[in-house]
Design a protein around this motif. Sequence first.
Motif, mmCIF file in Angstrom:
data_model
loop_
_atom_site.group_PDB
_atom_site.id
_atom_site.type_symbol
_atom_site.label_atom_id
_atom_site.label_comp_id
_atom_site.label_asym_id
_atom_site.label_seq_id
_atom_site.Cartn_x
_atom_site.Cartn_y
_atom_site.Cartn_z
ATOM 1 N N ARG A 178 2.497 1.624 -3.568
ATOM 2 C CA ARG A 178 1.517 2.069 -4.565
ATOM 3 C C ARG A 178 1.104 3.514 -4.307
ATOM 4 O O ARG A 178 0.927 4.299 -5.242
ATOM 5 C CB ARG A 178 0.287 1.162 -4.557
ATOM 6 N N ASP A 223 -0.179 -7.832 -7.785
ATOM 7 C CA ASP A 223 -0.619 -8.170 -9.135
ATOM 8 C C ASP A 223 -0.911 -9.662 -9.294
ATOM 9 O O ASP A 223 -1.598 -10.067 -10.222
ATOM 10 C CB ASP A 223 0.448 -7.756 -10.154
ATOM 11 N N LYS A 228 0.834 -1.204 0.000
ATOM 12 C CA LYS A 228 0.000 0.000 0.000
ATOM 13 C C LYS A 228 0.869 1.255 0.000
ATOM 14 O O LYS A 228 0.566 2.237 -0.682
ATOM 15 C CB LYS A 228 -0.918 0.000 1.219
ATOM 16 N N ASN A 240 4.895 3.808 -6.991
ATOM 17 C CA ASN A 240 5.679 2.675 -7.472
ATOM 18 C C ASN A 240 4.751 1.660 -8.129
ATOM 19 O O ASN A 240 3.824 1.158 -7.500
ATOM 20 C CB ASN A 240 6.432 2.025 -6.302
ATOM 21 N N ARG A 241 5.001 1.352 -9.392
ATOM 22 C CA ARG A 241 4.132 0.444 -10.142
ATOM 23 C C ARG A 241 4.834 -0.858 -10.543
ATOM 24 O O ARG A 241 4.386 -1.556 -11.445
ATOM 25 C CB ARG A 241 3.612 1.161 -11.397
ATOM 26 N N GLY A 263 -2.556 -3.851 -3.722
ATOM 27 C CA GLY A 263 -1.668 -3.453 -4.813
ATOM 28 C C GLY A 263 -0.887 -4.587 -5.433
ATOM 29 O O GLY A 263 -0.089 -4.370 -6.349
#
Length: 223
Positions: free
Chosen positions: A67, A96, A64, A71-72, A94
């Motif tokens: 994100r 994936d 959390k 930061n991706r 957050g």
Amino acid sequence: MRLLVIEDDTTTGGYIARGLREEGHTVDLVDNGRDGLVQATAGTYDVMIVDRMLPEIDGLTLMKTLRGAGNRTPALFLTSLGSVEDRIDGLNAGGDDYLTKPFAFGELSARVAALARRPQAIEQNTVLSAGDLTMDLVTRQVTRAGQKIDLLPREFALLEHLLRRKGRVQTRTMLLEAVWDISFDPKTNVVETHISRLRAKVDRPFDTELIQTLRGAGYRIDA
């Protein structure tokens, strides 16, 4: 690829890092959430593998925070918490992807590769740059040292992909999937040909080469 593994169990962390390194990846391993947050913020990674139950800062809070800071980097949660609610919490925080323990290393490796292939979220910044090279995504104009460079659509897409990942090595497979939407090896030199054409326009007329070839690894653009 450059990978970050945040896992507090020494045996599991060592097993994952060793296996990924044997596959040719660069792996940074940390054993707590606080150091993981620092490492993820300071470094540039293709994928992160994050344990849910971490000391100092737990995995959900870590994700959390990352994100929220923009930061991706794709992240795979690795945990013994495998209920539907746990998976939902991880994804909402957050993450994936989500893999429960115990796990097969082959599946972990495949999931990491799949995350690395996913297109990154489009950045809000409409101007990309490396050194004196600038790309305006709105006007679709490329300049270097103030000189306009005319690129064909595929050359533009290739340069944009490299600029979005400045300093990060992009393999031939990554480029085929991202720029040509090809998920298999067509046994052609299409990538090499376009890199050569791009160099002729972006690098050759200037003193410094920005597009670099890392033999046996791939390509990157870096000032």
